[in-house]
Design an enzyme around this catalytic site. Structure first.
Site, mmCIF file in Angstrom:
data_model
loop_
_atom_site.group_PDB
_atom_site.id
_atom_site.type_symbol
_atom_site.label_atom_id
_atom_site.label_comp_id
_atom_site.label_asym_id
_atom_site.label_seq_id
_atom_site.Cartn_x
_atom_site.Cartn_y
_atom_site.Cartn_z
ATOM 1 C CG ASP A 1 0.364 -1.842 4.614
ATOM 2 O OD1 ASP A 1 0.504 -1.468 5.566
ATOM 3 O OD2 ASP A 1 0.197 -1.268 4.363
ATOM 4 C CB THR B 1 9.926 -2.513 -7.182
ATOM 5 O OG1 THR B 1 10.561 -1.216 -5.598
ATOM 6 C CG2 THR B 1 9.912 -1.329 -8.154
ATOM 7 N NE ARG C 1 6.212 -4.674 1.630
ATOM 8 C CZ ARG C 1 5.904 -6.042 1.203
ATOM 9 N NH1 ARG C 1 6.127 -7.437 0.608
ATOM 10 N NH2 ARG C 1 3.924 -5.378 1.038
ATOM 11 C CG ASP D 1 -1.352 1.782 5.713
ATOM 12 O OD1 ASP D 1 -1.209 2.377 5.561
ATOM 13 O OD2 ASP D 1 -1.743 0.862 4.497
#
Ligand code: PRP
Ligand code: URA
Length: 209
Positions: free
Chosen positions: A200, A108, A104, A203
């Site tokens: 995340d 945006t 992603r 991560d």
């Protein structure tokens, strides 16, 4: 055929989810627990797989028994989907694995495809798309588009944490695909992260931040 949305309610899954939601959980424990939840979910997710009757010769006699009717193809969405694969493969060791690489755009939230490779048998198989996070739903919709382009028709999704916005978008775009989640959270924040979520996932799995 219309799909279903299943949110798991199991003490072990709740317990393990609270471990991975905790920001103090280290990379090793996070990775191991994501894989374990994948394994626990796989048992239930595979409950509806079709079987065929077969005859097997035991040392004593002929047994009429059942085997899976179709091959299973797992499709992790890179990167984070890889974290659940080992746990699921422990239950379905004969599964083949395809890969879809998506990310992603952080500004945006647009989805970019950088890799897609599938086993030849995918069109006739039960396909299980695997990605821990279902946020806006953009990545999953793109992954389903890519899998459907192979001719595959029997497709399910397995993930850990979803947001209502994303689930609704996927159901609208692909109503035939069943969605299995360990938890349905409250909402997305302004950056497209799931609240409360677990941060995340890529991560945290790979220690990149
Ligand atoms: C994360 C996650 C999903 C996606 C979900 O991947 O693993 O694939 O976001 O978000 P969406 O529902 O809004 O599309 P990310 O793009 O961060 O890539 P990564 O796994 O490589 O870190
Ligand atoms: N991707 C993640 O890894 N976490 C989120 O909360 C949303 C998308």
């Amino acid at each position: 055929m219309s799909g279903k949305v299943v949110i798991f309610n199991h003490p072990l899954i709740h317990h393990k989810l609270s471990l991975i939601r905790n920001e103090n959980t280290n990379t090793k424990d996070f990775r191991q627990t994501v894989s374990e939840i994948g394994g626990l979910m796989a048992y239930e997710v595979t409950r509806d797989l079709k079987t065929i009757e077969v005859e097997v010769k035991t040392p004593i006699a002929i047994a009429r028994t059942k085997q899976l009717a179709n091959d299973v193809v797992l499709v992790p969405i890179l990167r984070a989907g890889l974290g659940m694969i080992e746990g699921i493969m422990n239950l379905i060791p004969t599964a083949k694995v395809g890969h879809v690489g998506l990310y992603r755009d952080e500004e945006t939230l647009e989805i970019h495809t950088y890799y897609a490779k599938f086993p030849d048998i995918i069109s006739k198989s039960t396909v299980m798309i695997v990605d821990p996070m279902l946020a806006t739903g953009g990545s999953l919709i793109k992954a389903i588009d890519l899998v459907k382009a192979t001719g595959a028709k029997d497709i399910i999704y397995v993930g850990l944490v979803g947001a209502p916005e994303g689930v609704n978008r996927v159901v609208e775009a692909h109503p035939d695909v069943s969605i299995f989640l360990a938890a349905l959270d409250e909402k997305l924040n302004e950056k497209g992260y799931i609240v409360p979520g677990l941060g995340d996932c890529g991560d945290r799995l790979f220690g990149t931040k």
